[in-house]
Design a protein around this motif. Sequence first.
Motif, PDB file in Angstrom:
ATOM      1  N   SER A 177      -8.815  -1.929  11.093  1.00 48.97           N
ATOM      2  CA  SER A 177      -9.051  -1.969   9.649  1.00 48.97           C
ATOM      3  C   SER A 177      -7.994  -1.134   8.933  1.00 48.97           C
ATOM      4  N   THR A 178      -7.899  -1.316   7.617  1.00 50.83           N
ATOM      5  CA  THR A 178      -6.897  -0.586   6.831  1.00 50.83           C
ATOM      6  C   THR A 178      -7.094   0.920   6.941  1.00 50.83           C
ATOM      7  N   ASN A 179      -8.344   1.392   6.821  1.00 48.93           N
ATOM      8  CA  ASN A 179      -8.589   2.834   6.913  1.00 48.93           C
ATOM      9  C   ASN A 179      -8.274   3.382   8.305  1.00 48.93           C
ATOM     10  N   GLU A 180      -8.549   2.589   9.343  1.00 49.56           N
ATOM     11  CA  GLU A 180      -8.205   3.017  10.707  1.00 49.56           C
ATOM     12  C   GLU A 180      -6.693   3.107  10.869  1.00 49.56           C
ATOM     13  N   ILE A 181      -5.973   2.163  10.268  1.00 49.59           N
ATOM     14  CA  ILE A 181      -4.504   2.191  10.331  1.00 49.59           C
ATOM     15  C   ILE A 181      -3.975   3.429   9.601  1.00 49.59           C
ATOM     16  N   LYS A 182      -4.539   3.709   8.443  1.00 48.39           N
ATOM     17  CA  LYS A 182      -4.093   4.865   7.674  1.00 48.39           C
ATOM     18  C   LYS A 182      -4.318   6.168   8.439  1.00 48.39           C
ATOM     19  N   GLU A 183      -5.447   6.273   9.114  1.00 52.73           N
ATOM     20  CA  GLU A 183      -5.719   7.481   9.897  1.00 52.73           C
ATOM     21  C   GLU A 183      -4.750   7.609  11.060  1.00 52.73           C
ATOM     22  N   ASN A 184      -4.435   6.481  11.686  1.00 50.91           N
ATOM     23  CA  ASN A 184      -3.494   6.492  12.799  1.00 50.91           C
ATOM     24  C   ASN A 184      -2.113   6.946  12.323  1.00 50.91           C
ATOM     25  N   VAL A 185      -1.667   6.378  11.217  1.00 51.31           N
ATOM     26  CA  VAL A 185      -0.340   6.723  10.676  1.00 51.31           C
ATOM     27  C   VAL A 185      -0.308   8.175  10.220  1.00 51.31           C
TER      28      VAL A 185
ATOM     29  N   ASP B  72       0.863  -1.178   0.000  1.00 49.93           N
ATOM     30  CA  ASP B  72       0.000   0.000   0.000  1.00 49.93           C
ATOM     31  C   ASP B  72       0.902   1.230   0.000  1.00 49.93           C
ATOM     32  N   ASN B  73       0.929   1.982  -1.098  1.00 51.18           N
ATOM     33  CA  ASN B  73       1.867   3.106  -1.214  1.00 51.18           C
ATOM     34  C   ASN B  73       1.717   4.130  -0.095  1.00 51.18           C
TER      35      ASN B  73
ATOM     36  N   LEU C 122       0.694   3.641   3.123  1.00 55.06           N
ATOM     37  CA  LEU C 122       1.316   3.151   4.360  1.00 55.06           C
ATOM     38  C   LEU C 122       2.821   2.996   4.186  1.00 55.06           C
ATOM     39  N   TYR C 123       3.241   2.532   3.020  1.00 55.13           N
ATOM     40  CA  TYR C 123       4.678   2.380   2.770  1.00 55.13           C
ATOM     41  C   TYR C 123       5.405   3.707   2.950  1.00 55.13           C
ATOM     42  N   ASN C 124       4.924   4.745   2.301  1.00 59.06           N
ATOM     43  CA  ASN C 124       5.630   6.029   2.331  1.00 59.06           C
ATOM     44  C   ASN C 124       5.614   6.687   3.694  1.00 59.06           C
ATOM     45  N   LEU C 125       4.460   6.669   4.365  1.00 67.46           N
ATOM     46  CA  LEU C 125       4.379   7.376   5.648  1.00 67.46           C
ATOM     47  C   LEU C 125       5.032   6.587   6.781  1.00 67.46           C
ATOM     48  N   ILE C 126       4.864   5.268   6.793  1.00 72.19           N
ATOM     49  CA  ILE C 126       5.557   4.468   7.822  1.00 72.19           C
ATOM     50  C   ILE C 126       7.061   4.516   7.584  1.00 72.19           C
ATOM     51  N   GLY C 127       7.466   4.453   6.314  1.00 70.24           N
ATOM     52  CA  GLY C 127       8.899   4.558   5.997  1.00 70.24           C
ATOM     53  C   GLY C 127       9.480   5.870   6.480  1.00 70.24           C
ATOM     54  N   TYR C 128       8.726   6.956   6.310  1.00 74.60           N
ATOM     55  CA  TYR C 128       9.176   8.272   6.787  1.00 74.60           C
ATOM     56  C   TYR C 128       9.274   8.287   8.310  1.00 74.60           C
ATOM     57  N   LEU C 129       8.257   7.775   8.993  1.00 75.80           N
ATOM     58  CA  LEU C 129       8.252   7.777  10.468  1.00 75.80           C
ATOM     59  C   LEU C 129       9.409   6.962  11.031  1.00 75.80           C
ATOM     60  N   VAL C 130       9.648   5.797  10.443  1.00 77.35           N
ATOM     61  CA  VAL C 130      10.759   4.944  10.906  1.00 77.35           C
ATOM     62  C   VAL C 130      12.091   5.656  10.687  1.00 77.35           C
ATOM     63  N   GLU C 131      12.227   6.324   9.555  1.00 77.92           N
ATOM     64  CA  GLU C 131      13.486   7.006   9.240  1.00 77.92           C
ATOM     65  C   GLU C 131      13.787   8.119  10.233  1.00 77.92           C
ATOM     66  N   ILE C 132      12.786   8.888  10.636  1.00 77.51           N
ATOM     67  CA  ILE C 132      13.080  10.036  11.514  1.00 77.51           C
ATOM     68  C   ILE C 132      13.031   9.679  12.992  1.00 77.51           C
ATOM     69  N   ARG C 133      12.377   8.548  13.348  1.00 80.32           N
ATOM     70  CA  ARG C 133      12.217   8.220  14.774  1.00 80.32           C
ATOM     71  C   ARG C 133      12.908   6.936  15.202  1.00 80.32           C
ATOM     72  N   GLY C 134      13.338   6.113  14.269  1.00 86.70           N
ATOM     73  CA  GLY C 134      14.068   4.911  14.642  1.00 86.70           C
ATOM     74  C   GLY C 134      13.216   3.656  14.609  1.00 86.70           C
ATOM     75  N   ASP C 135      13.887   2.493  14.844  1.00 79.41           N
ATOM     76  CA  ASP C 135      13.227   1.190  14.772  1.00 79.41           C
ATOM     77  C   ASP C 135      12.030   1.075  15.708  1.00 79.41           C
ATOM     78  N   GLY C 136      12.091   1.739  16.857  1.00 81.08           N
ATOM     79  CA  GLY C 136      11.010   1.630  17.827  1.00 81.08           C
ATOM     80  C   GLY C 136       9.686   2.166  17.302  1.00 81.08           C
TER      81      GLY C 136
ATOM     82  N   PHE D 177      -0.880   7.831  -3.148  1.00 80.34           N
ATOM     83  CA  PHE D 177       0.501   8.013  -3.579  1.00 80.34           C
ATOM     84  C   PHE D 177       0.669   7.376  -4.947  1.00 80.34           C
ATOM     85  N   ASN D 178       1.247   8.115  -5.859  1.00 85.86           N
ATOM     86  CA  ASN D 178       1.445   7.613  -7.210  1.00 85.86           C
ATOM     87  C   ASN D 178       2.636   6.671  -7.318  1.00 85.86           C
ATOM     88  N   ASP D 179       3.512   6.722  -6.325  1.00 86.35           N
ATOM     89  CA  ASP D 179       4.733   5.919  -6.401  1.00 86.35           C
ATOM     90  C   ASP D 179       5.287   5.739  -4.991  1.00 86.35           C
TER      91      ASP D 179
END
Length: 606
Positions: A341-349, A311-312, A314-328, A401-403
């Motif tokens: 649900s997927t939409n609930e996860i997206k809102e949380n992220v 899912d582009n 979740l991929y992009n935003l979780i990837g960004y969060l991990v990069e700036i905040r670390g593995d935790g 996200f287009n990519d």
Amino acid sequence: MTENRIDLESICELKNKKFIVPNYQRGYKWRAKDVEYLIEDIAEITQEDHSDYCLQPIVVAPNWIKKVCPTCGHIIDSTEEGYILVDGQQRLTTIWLIINWAKHNDFKVDWNFDIHYDTRDDSNKYLNEIKEKGNAEDKRTCDTLYFSQALEIIASKKERLQSFFDNLNKNVKIIWYEIAPNEGPAHFERLNNAKIGLTNAELIKAYLLTKSNKEKRARMACEWDEMEYKLQDRSFFAFITTKDSIYNKEYNRIELFLDLYTGATKQNKEKDEYYTFNEIAKKFEKDGKTVNEIWQDILNIYYRLLCWYNDNFLYNLIGYLVEIRGDGELAAVWKECNGKSTNEIKENVRGRVTHNIPQEDDIRKMVYKDGRTKNVLLLFNVLSLMSVKPNAKPDEYKYVFNDKFHFDLYKDGDWDKEHVHATASESLQSKVEWVNWLKDLDENLVKERLGENKETYLNWIKEAKKVKSEDDYRDIKEDKNQAFISLKKDNFAIMFKNIVDAIEGSDGETDFKQNSIGNIVLLCANINRSGEYKVAPFSTKRRIIMERVKKGQFVPLGTQNVFMKVYTPTPGHFYKWEKDDSYDGNVKSDRDNYIDAMIDTINRIK
């Protein structure tokens, strides 16, 4: 692995077992502080801990004694006699020393085991004396020196030994890892010479396979291999880990899934190296979970992360969060989103991303030295790949996200904040670099903007543009090119400053426009730190960036757009980056257009 056996056993299960320390092992070498630490660590266990204390793994292999026919030489019988001690020798020998010293010093210890050092006669004589008398004469050999030092520490800790034995019998477990007899030397080589200890992953794999029937073992082994294979996919792995991640070794990547399952943190694992294994064993032995339930829970983590990867958004935003905040951060997202649900996860992220985005006024005031600037630039580049559906249906998620942002390529290098408009006034270091810098200058622009020494500068620019072949560059390097004989470091430094000031405008550390976020991009350090780029005019920097793009090398989209002046509605030229508005303030500068675009892009996610 399927032939190996692993279990979590009470240390009392060692009773009456015989261990042979093979000849490929070194002798006993534990220092006094190692012995003291073991005694204190076990003595300090309290009932409030509500968990077993686990010693590190004991790796053993059955010791088969073969009987050979004296006539034909064939093996006529074989019997199992004890275990070859492949790993855990130092720890197990120390416990043996404590038990046998205590038996002769007023402690009631009703169990023991046997330990024998193959080919080390001095060690065996010393240990036999201790077993018989509780003490032995130190011959001051390499085999007995450490034994005697250990006994001195044990004797000095006599008042702590009652607590030690109380806890040893009640709370201490061992990870019993039994391998095939012929695997012993190879395991020892890896554990001791390669300095790669047994990982939680391989212990857990062996443990789960041991507890499963033949059919489940085959399926589990295939699924385990599938997960490990996917974790070697750089794109997948980079989105869920940082560059310096604790999981960044090929042999322990799967521990990421196992830690998410057990809730293990970096702090847990620093305190107990095998925390993850112990927690999974606890779920089976104390919490009543079946192996199939445990395995299915681990598989579910893998498949859910795979869905997030595909899912582009979740991929992009979780990837960004991990990069700036670390593995935790991945563990925090997993804990909050598991079961939703997927939409609930997206809102949380989305909420986690927007929570710490600076206000618009703060972004406009950001400067090079602001610690938040790099994160804002990264977010801008990630969100540059996003669009918002203006007429999303009620059951649709409006953010698209287009990519995917290339976190894998991003983590391959070190990334800097870099000025778009040159800030350095120091000259380039070699004559070849000087000539390349001159080649990128616009003759008409120099003619228009410069006064004094104009003709000299124009002549050098014309000569530089003639330089094309390798021979030309060799002559310049060897100072054989007549056109540049008179170009020395001092006069180049003066020319450099005069031209940069005339074209780009003078600057300094205190110049807000110069150090504003509107004059900064995210750039790979191997470009940024090169002499040619660092002090180059905008036109040179643009050429270098565009050459990378044409070659298919990774340049974040936001950075590309800056050097193509995408954010300036009608760019009139590409020779400089405009810091100031023109036509009495009616036409915005490149800098201000860039800041506006940055804010508009970041606002997409709000």
